[in-house]
Motif scaffolding. Structure first.
Motif, short mmCIF file in Angstrom:
data_model
loop_
_atom_site.label_atom_id
_atom_site.label_comp_id
_atom_site.label_asym_id
_atom_site.label_seq_id
_atom_site.Cartn_x
_atom_site.Cartn_y
_atom_site.Cartn_z
N PRO B 201 0.92 -1.27 -0.06
CA PRO B 201 0.04 -0.04 -0.10
C PRO B 201 0.82 1.36 -0.05
CG PRO B 201 -0.25 -1.28 2.07
CD PRO B 201 0.73 -2.06 1.35
N VAL B 202 0.30 2.42 -0.68
CA VAL B 202 1.26 3.55 -0.84
C VAL B 202 0.30 4.63 -0.62
CG1 VAL B 202 2.06 5.08 -2.48
CG2 VAL B 202 2.94 2.70 -2.74
N ASN B 203 0.91 5.74 0.25
CA ASN B 203 0.09 6.98 0.53
C ASN B 203 1.29 8.00 0.38
OD1 ASN B 203 -0.65 9.22 2.12
ND2 ASN B 203 -2.19 7.94 2.68
N VAL B 204 0.95 8.59 -0.64
CA VAL B 204 2.08 9.56 -0.96
C VAL B 204 2.21 10.76 0.14
CG1 VAL B 204 1.89 9.49 -3.67
CG2 VAL B 204 0.37 11.17 -2.41
N ARG B 205 1.09 11.03 0.77
CA ARG B 205 1.26 12.07 1.80
C ARG B 205 2.01 11.80 3.12
NH1 ARG B 205 -4.72 13.84 2.27
NH2 ARG B 205 -5.14 12.00 1.55
N GLU B 206 1.74 10.44 3.17
CA GLU B 206 2.56 9.72 4.35
C GLU B 206 3.82 9.49 4.20
OE1 GLU B 206 0.63 6.28 5.68
OE2 GLU B 206 -1.36 7.31 6.19
N LEU B 207 4.32 9.27 2.91
CA LEU B 207 5.51 9.12 2.24
C LEU B 207 6.33 10.38 2.26
CD1 LEU B 207 5.58 6.74 -0.99
CD2 LEU B 207 6.89 6.21 1.24
N GLY B 208 5.47 11.30 2.13
CA GLY B 208 6.40 12.68 1.94
C GLY B 208 6.72 12.80 0.54
N ALA B 209 6.11 12.32 -0.39
CA ALA B 209 6.48 12.54 -1.68
C ALA B 209 6.00 13.60 -2.32
CB ALA B 209 5.85 11.21 -2.62
#
Lengths: 179, 401
Positions: B201-209
């Motif tokens: 699972p990917v979350n761009v906001r949690e990744l800081g992208a």
């Protein structure tokens, strides 16, 4: 021929016990042949006198097909005139492209056993590496009009695309394509 | 046949083992059905027409955008730009954001394990702007140490571009940590998600992208559709990448004003049926569920690396922990060139990749000229792993040793 039999009957012997994988004591011409996309790299050495290939050898690393094909080629071109060797290379390229005549294929002798490579597009560039390198060396000699192999030869490169598919169009500057 | 493989027509009635999933994945009937429905029921040029089919085509396309936005945790749908693939997504950022914002004295930091598609665009930006390209190095285990990125990312760094998962080593980079550090220095962070989106699972906001790029075909969608996520503030300030139809507000003879995002970045007729297929692939992934996907991949990778470790002639690259491989196992067999390995395995109906995997700087860093790579997906099975390892164990014999 099934791939495993091709390896077993032809490629393995030349790959594991090559006759001509060594350095010549006094080569008159040396050229590096590279397949950048797969890391095949051979250093082809020719000793040419009065237009005749007196000795041929190679060094380098690469897949079994590139090494075996270069070994078979060296075996065949020793004693040939440079023009005969060039014709032999043209027959080999023709065989791989599927355009060679029956006579041309017969003249290839042991090298003809690599004919099935023409059905393996990804391996074509491996099989033709030695032959292309040799053709370029002789091409240089002919350009410069000398017969003793003293012409200068620098490193060379393939465009990559051409060799994987015999019908592919080369990029500008590629000097090695079989097409 | 394993329970998932039934959904994939390509696996029916043959014994082919497909272990080249990091290159592209196979497509389930659900994806093909969705694309067929688009073509059979509402094919028209989206965003233009005033008739029913075109309206429905537009809805299908925009629904797909919404599905993608949800899939990677974007705040708004308009932060998703459809592209052809990860490569085009990264090039969009390089040409639009990079050429506009970078100058001499600036630095671009990328990792040595990047795919060529996350190297060449930055080489281009570096050449054209004078910004310096800086590499973050990893150890033989694939890990980028904290000392490495804290030393190389400085106040000169304007952009950090890195893969979430390496396509050669399968290692997952500590994107959040690196992004936090980069943001503190004022840099923008681009994440190459080509190898992560299929597996976790990917979350761009949690990744800081700030930017996030991925391809549809690596997660069972069709080829020719991918996406770029960009933070809305950045996208609004960026000039268009390509210009032409459908990305304008109005056009005069010598000037034009552009449409708002995302249309500003989607010049020309879009790949609507591809977007529909991508959305169907995402729905399929969700239906299978991340727990099952990750458990199956973990189990298979442990089994694969465990069995390969029994073969003394095999060297496996990267981290010794199979749980840090994301299903990607890169290896060599002593004395056998990887291209011969791949050809021999092909004659056993086993598909793997061999070569430099579009990551030549990493190969040089690891000190190998080329390698073989088996990459798994959740639809692969234990039986396939066992048959693969048995074949690998016979390769040296077939090669005349």
């Amino acid at each position: 021929m099934e791939l495993k039999s091709l390896y077993r009957e032809i490629v393995n012997e030349h790959n594991l016990h090559p006759t001509h994988k060594k350095d010549l004591a006094s080569p008159t011409m040396v050229l590096e042949g590279v397949n950048p996309s797969c890391g095949d790299d051979i250093n082809l050495q020719l000793q040419i006198k009065d237009g005749v290939i007196e000795d041929a050898a190679f060094n380098g690393s690469g897949c079994a097909i590139s090494q075996a094909s270069a070994d078979i080629m060296c075996d065949q071109i020793i004693g040939m005139s440079k023009d005969q060797a060039l014709r032999q290379a043209q027959s080999f390229m023709g065989m791989i492209k599927g355009t060679a005549t029956k006579e041309q294929i017969e003249s290839l002798d042991e090298a003809a056993s690599l004919q099935d490579i023409s059905h393996m597009p990804a391996r074509v560039k491996c099989a033709v590496l030695g032959w292309r390198t040799m053709s370029e060396m002789i091409g240089k000699l002919n350009e410069e009009g000398v017969t003793d192999g003293s012409a200068s030869a620098s490193g060379q490169d393939t465009c990559g695309a051409c060799a994987t598919n015999s019908a592919a169009v080369c990029k500008p500057g590629c000097r090695q394509c079989p097409v | 046949m394993a329970r998932f493989q039934e959904d994939f027509p390509i696996f029916r009635d043959n014994d082919v083992i497909y272990f080249d999933n990091a290159a592209t994945t196979q497509r389930p009937v659900q994806v093909m059905d969705a694309m067929r429905a688009f073509n059979d029921e509402c094919n028209a040029n989206p965003l233009r027409g005033l008739y029913d089919w075109s309206v429905r085509a537009t809805e299908a396309y925009e629904d797909a955008r919404h599905t993608v936005a949800q899939f990677i945790g974007a705040e708004r749908d308009c932060e998703i730009i459809f592209t052809r693939n990860t490569t085009e997504s990264i090039n969009l950022v390089a040409y639009s954001w990079g050429l506009t914002n970078l100058k001499e004295g600036d630095e671009i930091a990328i990792t040595v394990m990047e795919h060529h598609s996350d190297i060449l665009p930055w080489q281009m930006v570096s050449r054209q702007t004078g910004a310096k390209l800086v590499y973050l190095e990893c150890g033989q285990d694939g890990v980028i140490p904290k000392e490495e990125y804290t030393a190389k990312i400085t106040e000169h760094t304007r952009l950090v571009a890195l893969a979430e998962v390496s396509n050669v080593l399968g290692i997952t980079n500590p994107v959040r940590e690196i992004a936090d550090f980069a943001h503190d220095k004022g840099a923008v962070v681009l994440v190459d998600g080509a190898q992560s989106t299929p597996h976790m699972p990917v979350n761009v906001r949690e990744l800081g992208a700030d930017f996030f790029a991925f391809s549809g075909h690596k997660l069972m969608g069709p080829m020719g559709i991918g996406a770029l996520y960009g933070r809305i503030g950045l996208l609004n300030e960026m000039p268009p990448f390509l210009t032409g139809g459908e990305m304008i507000e109005s056009v005069d003879r010598y000037s034009a004003t552009f449409a708002p995002v995302p249309e500003k970045f989607e010049a020309g007729t879009v790949n609507a049926s591809g977007a529909v297929g991508l959305a169907a692939a995402i729905e399929y992934l969700k239906k299978v569920g991340w727990d099952d996907i990750m458990n199956q991949e973990r189990m298979l990778t442990r089994r694969l690396m465990g069995e390969l470790a029994e073969l003394p002639e095999v060297t496996v690259y990267g981290n010794p922990d199979p749980d840090r491989h994301c299903g990607i196992v890169t290896f060599n067999i002593e004395g056998v060139h990887p291209h011969d390995v791949a050809s021999i395995l092909d004659s056993e109906h086993i598909c793997i990749r061999a070569g430099h995997h579009c990551a030549q700087p990493l190969m040089k860093h690891l000190g190998v000229s080329s390698t073989a790579r088996a990459s798994l997906y959740f639809y692969n099975t234990e039986e396939e792993v066992d048959r693969f390892v048995r074949a690998v164990g016979k390769v040296r014999g077939w090669m005349g040793y």
